[in-house]
Scaffold this motif. Structure first.
Motif, PDB file in Angstrom:
ATOM      1  N   GLN A  27       0.822  -1.228   0.000  1.00 33.82           N
ATOM      2  CA  GLN A  27       0.000   0.000   0.000  1.00 33.82           C
ATOM      3  C   GLN A  27       0.848   1.266   0.000  1.00 33.82           C
ATOM      4  N   ARG A  28       2.010   1.213   0.663  1.00 33.65           N
ATOM      5  CA  ARG A  28       2.782   2.436   0.885  1.00 33.65           C
ATOM      6  C   ARG A  28       3.113   3.177  -0.416  1.00 33.65           C
ATOM      7  N   PRO A  29       3.670   2.501  -1.443  1.00 29.53           N
ATOM      8  CA  PRO A  29       3.962   3.259  -2.678  1.00 29.53           C
ATOM      9  C   PRO A  29       2.712   3.850  -3.323  1.00 29.53           C
ATOM     10  N   ARG A  30       1.589   3.119  -3.235  1.00 34.25           N
ATOM     11  CA  ARG A  30       0.344   3.633  -3.825  1.00 34.25           C
ATOM     12  C   ARG A  30      -0.119   4.886  -3.087  1.00 34.25           C
ATOM     13  N   GLN A  31      -0.055   4.807  -1.760  1.00 31.04           N
ATOM     14  CA  GLN A  31      -0.500   5.966  -0.974  1.00 31.04           C
ATOM     15  C   GLN A  31       0.420   7.164  -1.193  1.00 31.04           C
ATOM     16  N   TRP A 101      -3.144   4.631   7.574  1.00 32.45           N
ATOM     17  CA  TRP A 101      -2.317   4.571   6.372  1.00 32.45           C
ATOM     18  C   TRP A 101      -1.107   3.673   6.612  1.00 32.45           C
ATOM     19  N   SER A 102      -0.391   3.360   5.529  1.00 30.49           N
ATOM     20  CA  SER A 102       0.781   2.490   5.655  1.00 30.49           C
ATOM     21  C   SER A 102       2.085   3.270   5.542  1.00 30.49           C
ATOM     22  N   LEU A 103       2.019   4.584   5.652  1.00 31.13           N
ATOM     23  CA  LEU A 103       3.224   5.391   5.489  1.00 31.13           C
ATOM     24  C   LEU A 103       4.102   5.316   6.734  1.00 31.13           C
ATOM     25  N   THR A 104       5.396   5.554   6.536  1.00 31.31           N
ATOM     26  CA  THR A 104       6.330   5.557   7.665  1.00 31.31           C
ATOM     27  C   THR A 104       6.411   6.965   8.249  1.00 31.31           C
ATOM     28  N   ALA A 105       7.063   7.057   9.405  1.00 31.12           N
ATOM     29  CA  ALA A 105       7.215   8.373  10.054  1.00 31.12           C
ATOM     30  C   ALA A 105       7.967   9.328   9.129  1.00 31.12           C
ATOM     31  N   ALA A 106       8.939   8.782   8.364  1.00 32.58           N
ATOM     32  CA  ALA A 106       9.732   9.638   7.460  1.00 32.58           C
ATOM     33  C   ALA A 106       8.836  10.223   6.358  1.00 32.58           C
ATOM     34  N   ASP A 107       7.863   9.420   5.896  1.00 33.29           N
ATOM     35  CA  ASP A 107       6.944   9.921   4.850  1.00 33.29           C
ATOM     36  C   ASP A 107       6.107  11.078   5.398  1.00 33.29           C
ATOM     37  N   LEU A 134       7.855  17.406  -3.498  1.00 30.66           N
ATOM     38  CA  LEU A 134       7.541  16.371  -4.488  1.00 30.66           C
ATOM     39  C   LEU A 134       8.767  15.486  -4.750  1.00 30.66           C
ATOM     40  N   ALA A 135       9.957  16.109  -4.799  1.00 29.58           N
ATOM     41  CA  ALA A 135      11.180  15.320  -5.028  1.00 29.58           C
ATOM     42  C   ALA A 135      11.414  14.379  -3.849  1.00 29.58           C
ATOM     43  N   ARG A 136      11.202  14.883  -2.636  1.00 28.65           N
ATOM     44  CA  ARG A 136      11.413  14.031  -1.455  1.00 28.65           C
ATOM     45  C   ARG A 136      10.407  12.886  -1.422  1.00 28.65           C
ATOM     46  N   LEU A 137       9.166  13.191  -1.793  1.00 26.06           N
ATOM     47  CA  LEU A 137       8.145  12.136  -1.816  1.00 26.06           C
ATOM     48  C   LEU A 137       8.459  11.116  -2.911  1.00 26.06           C
ATOM     49  N   ALA A 138       9.012  11.590  -4.026  1.00 23.35           N
ATOM     50  CA  ALA A 138       9.371  10.666  -5.115  1.00 23.35           C
ATOM     51  C   ALA A 138      10.467   9.720  -4.632  1.00 23.35           C
ATOM     52  N   ASN A 139      11.431  10.239  -3.877  1.00 21.60           N
ATOM     53  CA  ASN A 139      12.487   9.383  -3.308  1.00 21.60           C
ATOM     54  C   ASN A 139      11.891   8.343  -2.371  1.00 21.60           C
ATOM     55  N   GLN A 140      10.976   8.832  -1.510  1.00 22.01           N
ATOM     56  CA  GLN A 140      10.326   7.916  -0.567  1.00 22.01           C
ATOM     57  C   GLN A 140       9.547   6.836  -1.327  1.00 22.01           C
ATOM     58  N   GLU A 141       8.925   7.249  -2.406  1.00 24.85           N
ATOM     59  CA  GLU A 141       8.118   6.310  -3.181  1.00 24.85           C
ATOM     60  C   GLU A 141       9.005   5.243  -3.840  1.00 24.85           C
ATOM     61  N   GLU A 143      11.883   4.259  -2.760  1.00 22.06           N
ATOM     62  CA  GLU A 143      12.350   3.378  -1.683  1.00 22.06           C
ATOM     63  C   GLU A 143      11.228   2.417  -1.254  1.00 22.06           C
ATOM     64  N   ALA A 144       9.991   2.957  -1.194  1.00 26.27           N
ATOM     65  CA  ALA A 144       8.840   2.127  -0.793  1.00 26.27           C
ATOM     66  C   ALA A 144       8.569   1.039  -1.830  1.00 26.27           C
ATOM     67  N   ARG A 145       8.771   1.376  -3.091  1.00 26.76           N
ATOM     68  CA  ARG A 145       8.537   0.397  -4.163  1.00 26.76           C
ATOM     69  C   ARG A 145       9.555  -0.749  -4.059  1.00 26.76           C
ATOM     70  N   GLU A 146      10.792  -0.387  -3.783  1.00 28.05           N
ATOM     71  CA  GLU A 146      11.846  -1.396  -3.642  1.00 28.05           C
ATOM     72  C   GLU A 146      11.540  -2.292  -2.423  1.00 28.05           C
ATOM     73  N   ALA A 147      11.127  -1.611  -1.320  1.00 29.85           N
ATOM     74  CA  ALA A 147      10.800  -2.372  -0.099  1.00 29.85           C
ATOM     75  C   ALA A 147       9.623  -3.296  -0.360  1.00 29.85           C
ATOM     76  N   SER A 148       8.674  -2.817  -1.133  1.00 32.35           N
ATOM     77  CA  SER A 148       7.496  -3.618  -1.438  1.00 32.35           C
ATOM     78  C   SER A 148       7.908  -4.860  -2.231  1.00 32.35           C
ATOM     79  N   ARG A 149       8.834  -4.643  -3.191  1.00 37.34           N
ATOM     80  CA  ARG A 149       9.263  -5.758  -4.049  1.00 37.34           C
ATOM     81  C   ARG A 149       9.960  -6.847  -3.226  1.00 37.34           C
ATOM     82  N   THR A 150      10.799  -6.416  -2.297  1.00 36.03           N
ATOM     83  CA  THR A 150      11.588  -7.410  -1.552  1.00 36.03           C
ATOM     84  C   THR A 150      10.878  -7.907  -0.288  1.00 36.03           C
TER      85      THR A 150
END
Lengths: 171, 341
Positions: A27-31, A101-107, A134-141, A143-150
């Motif tokens: 959920q995190r990358p989608r959110q 939500w599934s976001l982390t504290a950093a998000d 937006l750039a920071r959120l893109a970085n978080q996204e 990272e979240a996508r990679e975390a989701s994959r693994t």
């Protein structure tokens, strides 16, 4: 018979726990994407229409995809009715929705830090703040996508297999 | 104590909007004031470290720290930085980016058409112009009021008695003499057919959102059924846009004074559209001495010049002149502030 039912319950519970943790990772990358989309909508309102924040936030709330729509609607409501400052309104809205939500504290920190700059500068600098957020959120996204994959599949298997292990140990 | 002397329930219009920008402790004290006092107040002055001043053109008092009013500043409620910050935040709707042009000119218009003037430290651009204001230390909340019939003393000079053709009209006065209030009522009067007996199409170019007091594009004041409002639109551009796209009989705008305003007024009057505008000056001669304005006078852009003062209250008609500056006989019944809103 009772033992079998108990073992099945343990296994199903462990599987569900694993599935739930995995779901959070998915959920995190989608959110984060919906948050970014809402921020882009807000950027357009601010840049193109120079719309005052209470109105801009309401319009974003109407057009943003779920679940970000409710977050911005809440911030607009607090800003308008409770006469709060923008940073406080956004911070409180984030705190209210964070558990669901599934976001982390950093998000969340990115959103709240952006809230502290919202409405406090002229258009040029406000746009820069949007770009930074937006750039920071893109970085978080990313990272979240990679975390989701693994991690997502790992937790799903861990739940199922952990449940099985418990069943074998106690059966 | 009569109900009029002592405020009961909600304060009179337009106070709810004004109170909203005030910090809670100031709100509480203002709400306790008698209605008669609230009706008299034209400005609320917040100056950091100084007493909160309530004033009109000829009257002023400080807000007492225990409630009520006082003339002694030692007993008055002192304005803090937090007070000023709160007023600016609410007046700008927490959106400095949306009011940066207005702030550069030293004021913001808040919902209801009330003007919030600010003073602070100017931040200059490389070209020497004002880029923004920071460290805002003074705020002046000027309360806009709708006075039905405020334009009555001016109505005889608004059109040709024989043909009913609208005159181009310039209202001249120093600040706080009721120009904008009369202008607003003139828009309504033209639109509702009070001037010539026939309703006319009116375009209001409201650069500072003071005439119509638009909130989200919707006028908060009664401007009549034939009025279009170009809200927050620069005067000169707005007048030309209105002429091209709205086919108005009368264009109404506030405070002309720049070269582009002069060009737009000339363009409008040459296009057969009447212009009703205001300008800051004490007399017609003083107005003519301002940059670019003599050219407007020479071009006979305006058919009538009405000079206002507040000698017998806001909106006192001091003199009326024709296109060549010749005085016309005038009668100036003062309009009544009661029963408005």
């Amino acid at each position: 018979m009772l033992k079998t039912v108990g073992a099945a319950l343990v296994w199903v519970s462990c599987s569900l726990m694993g599935w739930r943790i995995a779901s959070g990772y998915r959920q995190r990358p989608r959110q984060l994407q919906t948050l970014m989309q809402a921020l882009r909508l807000l950027r357009t309102e601010v840049d193109y229409g120079a719309t005052p924040l209470p109105q801009a936030l309401r319009q974003v709330a109407q057009r943003a995809p779920a679940p970000a729509d409710r977050l911005w609607a809440k911030a607009a409501e607090l800003l308008n009715e409770a006469d709060m400052e923008v940073a406080d309104a956004l911070h409180r809205a984030c705190s209210e929705f964070a558990p669901a939500w599934s976001l982390t504290a950093a998000d969340w920190e990115v959103v709240c830090e952006f809230g502290q700059t919202l409405g406090t500068s002229d258009l040029v600098h406000q746009m820069q703040q949007f770009d930074v957020a937006l750039a920071r959120l893109a970085n978080q996204e990313a990272e979240a996508r990679e975390a989701s994959r693994t991690q997502a599949r790992l937790w799903q298997y861990a739940g199922v297999l952990g449940g099985l292990l418990l069943v074998i140990l106690f059966y | 104590m009569s109900k009029r002397d002592r405020h009961e329930g909600l304060p009179p219009c337009p106070w709810p909007q004004v109170l909203r920008v005030c910090p809670p402790d100031v709100q509480r004290r203002l709400q306790q004031l008698p209605v008669a006092v609230l009706e008299r107040v034209e400005e609320l002055r917040f100056r950091t470290g100084q007493p909160l001043q309530l004033c009109s053109g000829t009257w002023d008092r400080f807000l007492h720290r225990d409630g009520g009013l006082t003339e002694r500043f030692e007993d008055a409620l002192l304005v803090t930085e937090e007070h000023v910050r709160r007023v600016v935040q609410v007046a700008t709707q927490a959106s400095l980016y949306a009011v940066e042009d207005e702030l550069r000119r030293g004021f913001v218009t808040m919902p209801g058409g009330h003007r919030v003037g600010v003073a602070g430290r100017a931040v200059l651009s490389e070209s020497g112009g004002i880029r923004s204001l920071r460290n805002i230390s003074s705020v002046n909340v000027r309360i806009a009021r709708e006075r039905m019939g405020a334009a009555a003393p001016v109505l005889p000079y608004t059109c040709d008695r024989e043909t009913g053709q609208p005159f181009s009209l310039l209202l001249i006065s120093p600040p706080q003499c009721g120009k904008t209030t009369i202008l607003r009522d003139l828009a309504r009067a033209w639109s509702e057919g009070e001037c010539s007996g026939q309703g006319r199409k009116v375009a209001v170019v409201d650069e500072r959102s003071e005439i119509a007091g638009c909130v989200d594009g919707v006028p908060q004041f009664r401007l009549g059924p034939r009025t279009d409002v170009l809200d927050a639109c620069p005067k000169a551009q707005g007048m030309l846009m209105a002429i091209r796209s709205l086919s108005p009989d009368v264009v109404i705008t506030d405070e002309i004074g720049r070269a582009e305003d002069r060009d737009a007024v000339l363009e409008a009057t040459h296009a057969g559209v009447s212009v009703v505008a205001t300008a800051h000056a004490r007399t017609l001669e003083e107005w003519r001495a301002r940059p670019y304005m003599e050219e407007l006078f020479r071009a006979r852009a305006f058919d009538r010049y009405v000079v206002l003062s507040r000698r017998r209250g806001p909106g006192t008609v001091e003199s009326v002149a024709d296109a060549e500056g010749r005085p016309l006989p005038s009668a100036s019944p003062r309009w009544r502030p009661e029963g408005s809103c």
